[in-house]
Design a protein around this motif. Structure first.
Motif, PDB file in Angstrom:
ATOM      1  N   THR A  54       0.828  -1.195   0.000  1.00  7.79           N
ATOM      2  CA  THR A  54       0.000   0.000   0.000  1.00  7.79           C
ATOM      3  C   THR A  54       0.871   1.257   0.000  1.00  7.79           C
ATOM      4  O   THR A  54       0.584   2.231  -0.697  1.00  7.79           O
ATOM      5  CB  THR A  54      -0.928  -0.010   1.231  1.00  7.79           C
ATOM      6  N   GLN A 101      -7.257   0.704  -0.463  1.00 10.30           N
ATOM      7  CA  GLN A 101      -7.579  -0.419   0.415  1.00 10.30           C
ATOM      8  C   GLN A 101      -8.772  -0.077   1.304  1.00 10.30           C
ATOM      9  O   GLN A 101      -9.624  -0.904   1.553  1.00 10.30           O
ATOM     10  CB  GLN A 101      -6.353  -0.748   1.261  1.00 10.30           C
ATOM     11  N   ASP A 180      -6.118  -1.823  -4.767  1.00 14.13           N
ATOM     12  CA  ASP A 180      -5.480  -2.291  -3.534  1.00 14.13           C
ATOM     13  C   ASP A 180      -6.462  -3.182  -2.778  1.00 14.13           C
ATOM     14  O   ASP A 180      -7.404  -2.690  -2.162  1.00 14.13           O
ATOM     15  CB  ASP A 180      -5.047  -1.095  -2.690  1.00 14.13           C
ATOM     16  N   GLU A 181      -6.256  -4.453  -2.825  1.00 16.45           N
ATOM     17  CA  GLU A 181      -7.139  -5.454  -2.210  1.00 16.45           C
ATOM     18  C   GLU A 181      -8.611  -5.194  -2.501  1.00 16.45           C
ATOM     19  O   GLU A 181      -9.421  -5.030  -1.595  1.00 16.45           O
ATOM     20  CB  GLU A 181      -6.896  -5.518  -0.688  1.00 16.45           C
TER      21      GLU A 181
HETATM   22 MG   LIG Z   1      -2.129  -2.698   2.223  1.00 19.27          MG
END
Ligand SMILES: [Mg+2]
Ligand SMILES: Nc1ncnc2c1ncn2[C@@H]1O[C@H](COP(=O)(O)OP(=O)(O)OP(=O)(O)O)[C@@H](O)[C@H]1O
Lengths: 514, 314
Positions: A54, A101, A180-181
């Motif tokens: 991240t 995220q 991000d995820e």
């Molecule tokens: Mg992360």
């Protein structure tokens, strides 16, 4: 649908990160990382929790200012520009889009307002909504990602919010999309739909970097894999040459096997729910006539798509939700009035679903968070005064035993990465040897190794004689951990003897069990 | 009972309500703007004093009335800038900074006044805004005295309600201000500057607050007295919650308070013989608290209110 596109010849470069470095106090979150992205490829960025994924992406997007390093983007003709660091606007202008995220949406605004935020001249008298709507409806049509434009974001499900985040990036004509995820909070169906849409856009020339801890997704969806470890890039490979174990080796530097389950030996009953009904709780169904007994020495898995009563169920066992009818007993004692304190004292330890929000007090230190559920114990306080030394000792022991990594026991717990926060909660819960452990989505967002650590700890607790309730949307997780499987659908809990994915999957979707 | 009905039927009651509401309208709009952006501005009480003092003094020193208004707004904006630097840039506690601004601003205003006029015993007077006299309109029965015999500042206040409403609801700027008060990271991720938006809102909001003070010395009265603001700023802080941070409801809330206050004065003369005057004096505040309790329980606070934002911090 999820098959990666077949190998192509070396494609032109679209993005190049060079020497990206970022320190947070003593922590080196990124250490001279180089990363290239080619036009029209899907690059999976992998690494353990806290590896710096991240951080790297936030530097790319200008939200963090790197200590060193530069971001280079290339246009169609191969012309190179270096982005000024620390400016999201520069990244947006270079047509980089990012899905963070944690959602970056203003919940009090409509979907349309969120998407248009920052795209219009601030003092423009009339906002030109008509052409924006046209562009968006075309975008939604082409991408297959839809969202209700005039609804306020606070009324959306997480799946819808995720789509709004992606639309936000696409609306600004992103050529490079960073995810991000993206699937951490999506149901498997929602994740499949999202991947299908993105794959179609990639075939039209979009380039994607995506971060995930779910290796099957990575194998199915990406073209190439890059791995970070402790802030350094440790390797890259083509997805077609990779498999689960080679990825894991690159991520953790050694072979790692998920622990395998040995069937538990159930002993005396610990928890009993008799004909329990509850009101619907925030974000889902109430319970309908639930009967359940959990024994010491067994892991009971509750599978189901979230929203079907999981939050009411977890709330009940944590003492946050009252049954409207029926009763709850722990260790043969009927609990009259459920409160978190009563349940805690009755021997229930809980690992909450939203670990950032319900699991820790993010502005308090790691050491304080580790004792927060037992402030009345003599090793924590004496005559009303905190025993700082003993609290610190406790924190040093637990962080070591449970491998909680971060800037130290006196750092604010918000600074820990997601996986380490989960380990912190696990340490706090398991240290008190609870009779019953409620684990709600315990491995969500955790890396492979952290997730298997969690499994291992739950097995240990079970073998020590605790009863464990595991609530999860991830059927594979339920299958690999649970001794007994129940399916939650429409507020009802049904036991199933089957260990067949399709049979259970059908029951999760509300179909009859054969 | 008849008497109370008569009060509600008299044009002077409604005219007084609107007049009493005017400084609150300015103040509540200002507080709304700051809080929508995520910054509580408890400097309001002191900024009222500053507005009252500077506006009056500018006119007393020879500026015309509108010049006085501009100077008051600028002085308010200056203290807003101060509050914004402390809370937005340095991320200090908004409560502490705000209360500090109130103490500092009211003392600074009084100090300036005393330094400029060391000898005077009775405060010098200026020629304040006059009641409007619009042909035909001002002579209408009822409507005339209530609306068209107010001063220009009351009309300015009503006009600003419309402006703030228009900005918040109809412009991209309003959307951005609301967003920065809800989730600053959302604003940052879209390439806008959280710091500029917040600072701008606090400065503009503080300028509006100062106009509320200026109304007192330049329209309601014609001189500056110590203690003349008398808690009006704090009322605005409560009213903005009552208004759920919406300009239209802010106007309603200010008018409601104005009515309570106007009613209170009239009831005092009607029933003052057998009920102590203090009961009436406190009535508007008690009624405001009750109204607030009813409305504010469902209050939908800007999510990021009181939360500082720093680039690159978790
Ligand atoms: Mg992360
Ligand atoms: N703003 C910040 N302030 C202090 N430390 C930070 C900050 N952001 C990240 N860190 C630290 O930097 C390291 C890398 O964090 P990062 O969030 O990049 O990890 P990640 O690879 O994304 O992990 P996860 O898979 O859990 O999301 C961690 O040790 C984290 O605690």
């Amino acid at each position: 649908m999820l098959s990666p596109s077949t190998t192509k010849v070396e494609k032109p470069l679209i993005l190049s990160l060079r020497g990206m470095t970022k320190h947070f106090g003593p922590v080196i979150a990124a250490d001279a990382i180089d990363l290239d992205l080619q036009r029209g490829e899907v690059l999976a960025l992998l690494g353990e929790n806290g590896a710096g994924k991240t951080t790297l992406m936030n530097m790319l997007f200008g939200q963090y200012t790197p200590d060193a390093g530069s971001v280079h983007v290339f246009n169609e003709d191969g012309q190179e520009t270096v982005l000024p660091s620390g400016q999201p606007q520069a990244a947006i202008d270079a047509r980089i889009g990012m899905v963070h995220q944690h959602f970056t949406l203003a919940e009090n605004l409509s979907v349309l307002d969120n998407i248009l935020l920052g795209t219009e001249a601030l003092l423009s008298a009339r906002r030109n909504r008509k052409s924006a709507r046209q562009k968006l409806s075309k975008l939604m049509h082409d991408s297959g990602l839809t969202a209700p434009l005039d609804t306020r974001v606070r009324d959306l499900t997480v799946g819808e919010r995720q789509r709004v985040e992606i639309l936000k990036a696409l609306y600004r004509d992103a050529r490079i999309l960073v995810l991000d995820e993206p699937t951490a909070v999506l149901t498997p169906q929602e994740a499949d739909m999202m991947f299908a849409s993105i794959r179609a856009m990639v075939d039209d020339g979009l380039s994607v970097i995506f971060i995930s801890h779910k290796l099957h997704e990575v194998l199915a969806f990406s073209d190439r894999i890059a791995v970070l470890r402790h802030g350094c890039k440790t390797g890259e490979m083509n997805t077609k040459d990779a498999d689960t174990s080679s990825i894991i080796r690159m991520m953790v530097g050694a072979d790692h096997e998920a622990p395998t389950r040995v069937h538990g030996i159930p002993k005396q009953p610990i928890l009993n729910l008799a004909n329990v009904n509850t009101k619907p709780s925030k974000g889902g169904q109430g319970l309908q006539d639930v009967n359940l007994t959990v024994h010491a020495g067994e892991i009971v898995g509750v599978a189901g798509v979230s929203g079907n009563g999981q939050s009411a169920f977890a709330g009940l066992i944590s003492g946050l939700v009252q049954p409207t009818t029926g009763h709850v007993s722990v260790n043969d004692q009927v609990i009259q009035k459920l409160t978190p304190k009563v349940m805690l004292n009755a021997g229930v330890g809980r690992i909450p679903e939203d670990r950032h929000h319900d699991g820790i007090v993010s502005n308090m230190s790691v050491a304080e968070n580790l004792v927060i559920e037992r402030l009345d114990k003599p090793d924590v306080q004496q005559n009303g005064f905190l025993r700082k030394a003993s609290i610190a000792d406790n924190a040093r022991n637990l962080t070591q035993n449970y491998d909680v990594r971060g800037p130290g026991i006196n750092a604010r717990s918000a600074l820990l990465s997601g996986g380490n926060i989960q380990k912190l909660i696990l340490a706090r819960v398991l240290e008190t040897n609870p009779d019953l452990i409620l684990a709600n989505q315990p491995t969500r967002g955790l890396d492979f190794k952290a997730a298997s650590d969690v499994s291992l700890r739950l097995f240990e607790a079970r073998d020590r004689g605790a009863g464990v309730i595991l609530i999860s949307e991830d059927l594979d997780e339920v299958l690999s951990l649970a001794d007994r499987i129940l399916v939650m659908h429409d507020g009802q809990l049904t036991e199933t003897d089957s260990r067949d994915r399709t049979v259970i999957g059908l029951a999760m979707a509300g179909g009859e069990q054969q | 009972m008849m008497d109370i009905l008569n009060i509600f039927l008299s044009d002077s009651f409604w005219a007084a309500s609107l007049r009493i509401a005017t400084p609150l309208i300015f103040g509540v709009l200002g507080a709304l703007l700051c809080e929508r952006a995520g910054v509580l501005n408890l400097g309001i009480e002191g900024i009222f004093v500053v507005g009252a003092m500077t506006g009056w003094m500018a006119v007393w020193l020879g500026a015309n009335l509108w010049g006085g208004i501009i100077i008051a707004a600028m002085a308010g904006g200056l203290f807003g800038l101060f509050h914004a630097i402390l809370t937005v840039i340095f991320g200090l506690s908004q409560h502490v900074s705000g209360l500090g601004i109130t103490l500092f601003a009211s003392s600074a205003a009084s100090f300036t006044y005393r330094t400029a006029l060391p000898q005077v015993s009775s405060p010098p007077r200026i020629e304040p805004f006059r009641a409007l006299d619009i042909p035909i309109l001002s002579d209408l029965p009822f409507i005339g005295p209530v609306l068209f015999q107010q001063t220009a500042m009351t009309w300015l206040a009503l006009f600003l309600v419309a402006v703030v409403w228009w900005v918040m609801e109809k412009t991209a700027l309003g959307v951005a201000i609301k967003a920065v008060g809800d989730n600053p990271e959302a604003v940052n991720a879209q390439g806008l500057s959280v710091v500029k938006l917040r600072m701008g809102s606090v400065i503009a909001g503080s300028a509006l607050m100062a106009l509320g003070g200026a109304f007192l010395t330049m329209s309601a009265f014609d001189a500056f007295f110590f203690g003349m603001v008398n808690g009006r700023g704090w009322i605005c802080i409560a009213l903005v919650i009552f208004a759920s941070w919406q300009p239209g409801k802010a106007l309603m809330g200010a008018l409601l308070f104005g009515m309570f206050d106007a009613l209170q004065v009239r009831l005092q003369t009607e029933a003052g013989a057998f009920i102590p005057g203090q009961v009436f004096l406190m009535a508007p505040y008690v009624l405001s608290i009750i109204a607030l309790v009813i409305v504010a329980r469902k209050a939908d606070y800007p999510r990021a209110l009181l939360t500082p934002w720093f680039k690159g911090q978790r």
